[in-house]
Design a protein around this motif. Structure first.
Motif, short mmCIF file in Angstrom:
data_model
loop_
_atom_site.label_atom_id
_atom_site.label_comp_id
_atom_site.label_asym_id
_atom_site.label_seq_id
_atom_site.Cartn_x
_atom_site.Cartn_y
_atom_site.Cartn_z
N LEU A 230 -51.03 25.37 27.15
CA LEU A 230 -51.81 25.05 25.96
C LEU A 230 -53.23 24.64 26.32
O LEU A 230 -54.20 25.10 25.70
CB LEU A 230 -51.16 23.89 25.19
N GLY A 231 -53.35 23.77 27.30
CA GLY A 231 -54.67 23.27 27.66
C GLY A 231 -55.53 24.30 28.35
O GLY A 231 -56.76 24.22 28.29
N GLY A 232 -54.91 25.28 28.97
CA GLY A 232 -55.65 26.27 29.76
C GLY A 232 -55.26 26.12 31.22
O GLY A 232 -55.39 25.05 31.80
N MET A 233 -54.79 27.20 31.81
CA MET A 233 -54.28 27.15 33.17
C MET A 233 -55.33 26.62 34.13
O MET A 233 -56.42 27.19 34.26
CB MET A 233 -53.84 28.54 33.61
N GLY A 234 -55.05 25.52 34.79
CA GLY A 234 -55.96 24.96 35.77
C GLY A 234 -56.98 24.00 35.21
O GLY A 234 -57.82 23.50 35.96
N SER A 235 -56.93 23.68 33.92
CA SER A 235 -57.91 22.78 33.30
C SER A 235 -57.35 21.37 33.20
O SER A 235 -56.34 21.14 32.51
CB SER A 235 -58.30 23.29 31.91
N ILE A 236 -57.99 20.41 33.88
CA ILE A 236 -57.54 19.02 33.84
C ILE A 236 -57.76 18.43 32.45
O ILE A 236 -56.87 17.80 31.86
CB ILE A 236 -58.28 18.17 34.89
N TYR A 266 -43.46 21.96 18.36
CA TYR A 266 -44.51 22.15 19.36
C TYR A 266 -44.42 23.52 20.03
O TYR A 266 -45.41 24.02 20.56
CB TYR A 266 -44.62 21.00 20.37
N PHE A 267 -43.26 24.16 19.95
CA PHE A 267 -43.22 25.55 20.42
C PHE A 267 -43.87 26.49 19.40
O PHE A 267 -44.44 27.52 19.79
CB PHE A 267 -41.78 25.98 20.70
N ILE A 268 -43.80 26.15 18.12
CA ILE A 268 -44.53 26.93 17.12
C ILE A 268 -46.04 26.81 17.39
O ILE A 268 -46.78 27.80 17.35
CB ILE A 268 -44.18 26.44 15.69
N LEU A 269 -46.50 25.57 17.67
CA LEU A 269 -47.91 25.37 18.03
C LEU A 269 -48.25 26.19 19.27
O LEU A 269 -49.31 26.84 19.33
CB LEU A 269 -48.16 23.89 18.28
N PHE A 270 -47.37 26.18 20.25
CA PHE A 270 -47.58 26.93 21.48
C PHE A 270 -47.75 28.42 21.19
O PHE A 270 -48.67 29.08 21.69
CB PHE A 270 -46.39 26.69 22.41
N LEU A 271 -46.87 28.97 20.34
CA LEU A 271 -46.94 30.40 20.01
C LEU A 271 -48.22 30.74 19.26
O LEU A 271 -48.85 31.77 19.52
CB LEU A 271 -45.71 30.80 19.18
N LEU A 272 -48.63 29.86 18.34
CA LEU A 272 -49.87 30.10 17.59
C LEU A 272 -51.08 30.12 18.51
O LEU A 272 -51.97 30.97 18.38
CB LEU A 272 -50.04 29.04 16.50
N MET A 274 -51.06 30.82 21.71
CA MET A 274 -50.99 32.00 22.55
C MET A 274 -51.39 33.27 21.79
O MET A 274 -51.93 34.21 22.38
CB MET A 274 -49.55 32.18 23.10
N ILE A 275 -51.18 33.28 20.47
CA ILE A 275 -51.56 34.45 19.68
C ILE A 275 -53.07 34.48 19.44
O ILE A 275 -53.73 35.51 19.63
CB ILE A 275 -50.80 34.46 18.33
N PHE A 276 -53.62 33.33 19.03
CA PHE A 276 -55.02 33.30 18.62
C PHE A 276 -55.98 32.87 19.73
O PHE A 276 -57.19 33.13 19.65
CB PHE A 276 -55.18 32.37 17.41
N ARG A 277 -55.50 32.19 20.75
CA ARG A 277 -56.35 31.80 21.89
C ARG A 277 -55.50 31.85 23.16
O ARG A 277 -55.04 30.82 23.65
CB ARG A 277 -56.93 30.41 21.66
N PRO A 278 -55.27 33.04 23.68
CA PRO A 278 -54.34 33.20 24.81
C PRO A 278 -54.73 32.42 26.06
O PRO A 278 -53.88 32.14 26.90
CB PRO A 278 -54.38 34.71 25.08
N ASN A 279 -56.02 32.08 26.21
CA ASN A 279 -56.45 31.35 27.40
C ASN A 279 -56.23 29.85 27.30
O ASN A 279 -56.55 29.12 28.23
CB ASN A 279 -57.94 31.62 27.66
N GLY A 280 -55.69 29.38 26.15
CA GLY A 280 -55.51 27.95 25.96
C GLY A 280 -56.75 27.30 25.37
O GLY A 280 -57.79 27.94 25.18
N PHE A 281 -56.65 26.00 25.08
CA PHE A 281 -57.75 25.29 24.42
C PHE A 281 -59.04 25.32 25.25
O PHE A 281 -60.10 25.63 24.75
CB PHE A 281 -57.36 23.84 24.15
N LEU A 282 -58.92 24.97 26.53
CA LEU A 282 -60.11 24.87 27.38
C LEU A 282 -60.04 25.81 28.57
O LEU A 282 -60.77 25.64 29.54
CB LEU A 282 -60.27 23.42 27.88
N GLY A 283 -59.16 26.78 28.50
CA GLY A 283 -59.01 27.72 29.61
C GLY A 283 -60.08 28.79 29.56
O GLY A 283 -60.80 28.97 28.59
N GLN A 284 -60.19 29.53 30.64
CA GLN A 284 -61.14 30.64 30.71
C GLN A 284 -60.38 31.93 30.97
O GLN A 284 -59.25 31.91 31.47
CB GLN A 284 -62.18 30.41 31.81
N LYS A 285 -60.99 33.03 30.61
CA LYS A 285 -60.33 34.33 30.76
C LYS A 285 -60.01 34.59 32.23
O LYS A 285 -60.83 34.41 33.10
CB LYS A 285 -61.25 35.43 30.24
#
Length: 294
Positions: A230-236, A266-272, A274-285
């Motif tokens: 959710l936060g973005g892979m690798g983002s503290i 929270y899995f519904i939040l997770f899916l949403l 992943m659909i609309f922002r696959p990189n997470g909240f603060l992740g990068q492509k």
């Protein structure tokens, strides 16, 4: 309205503790680019350590961190030497199955040594803390404060110290960093051991709030994985934001609907996300390939 505010603030503080539990996983993935499926069992082991120090020595779990955190650092270094390092140059599934095997092994060892009983510690504070119209457990506030402190310290370490520069260089281009004299294997070992030490801090913060038993890691590791993505892979900072979101969703759904449905929401939040922002909240492509965010 005060009930809603109470639930939101309680969810924020609880989510902060979830985030602290997830930061070690984020750090390890961001640098080594491997997923430690035994992360929950590391937490379980550290919680047993905090409980034992509290029960047998009469100290509180926060003081127990003085022993638990270095012990988890050494344990993480040992597991890296024995299990992670030999598998880093092999297909990714080797690390997955190796850490899953370690997870099952640790669960069964804990079951044999500690049985399936639940162990906890006495409440540390007799009264809740009052902030305006809201009431909170002191342990929640302390845990959230520790999370904020760890987030700031970790960001400072990564951005402003020689070790942090070496870590970022390793993530950006390992071969070039090695040519410049950066000891890549040592950086990997320190990172994995540091992630394990963060789990030790989380365990000492969580011990006054949760019971410990051999499979307690399974209850939290799924939350940790969701927070990391959710936060973005690798983002503290993303882990902190993701943890807060999970805590708020769990708190609101548990009160207005039913506690049993908290995981579903929270899995519904997770899916949403992943659909609309696959990189997470603060992740990068491409974070799964790039590693830890700068």
């Amino acid at each position: 309205m005060s009930t809603f505010g109470q639930l939101v603030l309680s969810g924020i503080f609880l989510g902060g503790i979830y985030a602290l539990m997830s930061m070690g996983l984020t750090l390890v993935f961001g640098v080594l680019r491997v997923v430690n499926f035994a992360h929950g069992e590391f937490l379980m082991m550290a919680m047993y350590g905090a409980w034992a120090i509290t029960f047998y020595l009469g100290l509180n779990p926060y003081v127990a961190a003085i022993a638990v955190v270095p012990a988890m650092f050494l344990f993480g270094a040992l597991m890296h030497r024995i299990i992670i390092a030999p598998a880093l140059d092999k297909p990714h599934l080797v690390v997955v199955f190796a850490t899953m095997g370690l997870s099952i092994f640790m669960q069964n060892v804990a079951l044999m040594m500690m049985t399936a009983d639940l162990w906890d510690v006495r409440p540390m504070f007799a009264r809740s803390i009052e902030i305006g119209p809201f009431y909170f457990k002191a342990e929640l506030l302390i845990g959230f404060g520790v999370t904020i402190a760890c987030t700031i310290l970790l960001q400072w370490l990564i951005r402003a110290t020689y070790l942090g520069k070496a870590i970022r260089a390793t993530v950006q281009d390992g071969e070039a960093a090695m040519l410049m004299g950066v000891p890549i294997p040592r950086i990997f070992l320190i990172t994995f051991a540091g992630g394990s030490a963060l789990v030790g801090i989380a365990a000492c913060v969580m011990m006054p709030l949760f019971s410990v038993f051999p499979t307690v890691g399974l209850n939290f590791v799924l939350i940790a994985f969701v927070i990391v993505v959710l936060g973005g892979m690798g983002s503290i900072e993303g882990a902190l934001l993701g943890g807060i979101c999970i805590g708020v969703v769990q708190s609101l759904s548990g009160y207005y609907i039913a506690p049993a449905y908290g995981q579903m929401f929270y899995f519904i939040l997770f899916l949403l996300v992943m659909i609309f922002r696959p990189n997470g909240f603060l992740g990068q492509k491409g974070a799964a390939n790039i590693g830890i965010n700068e």
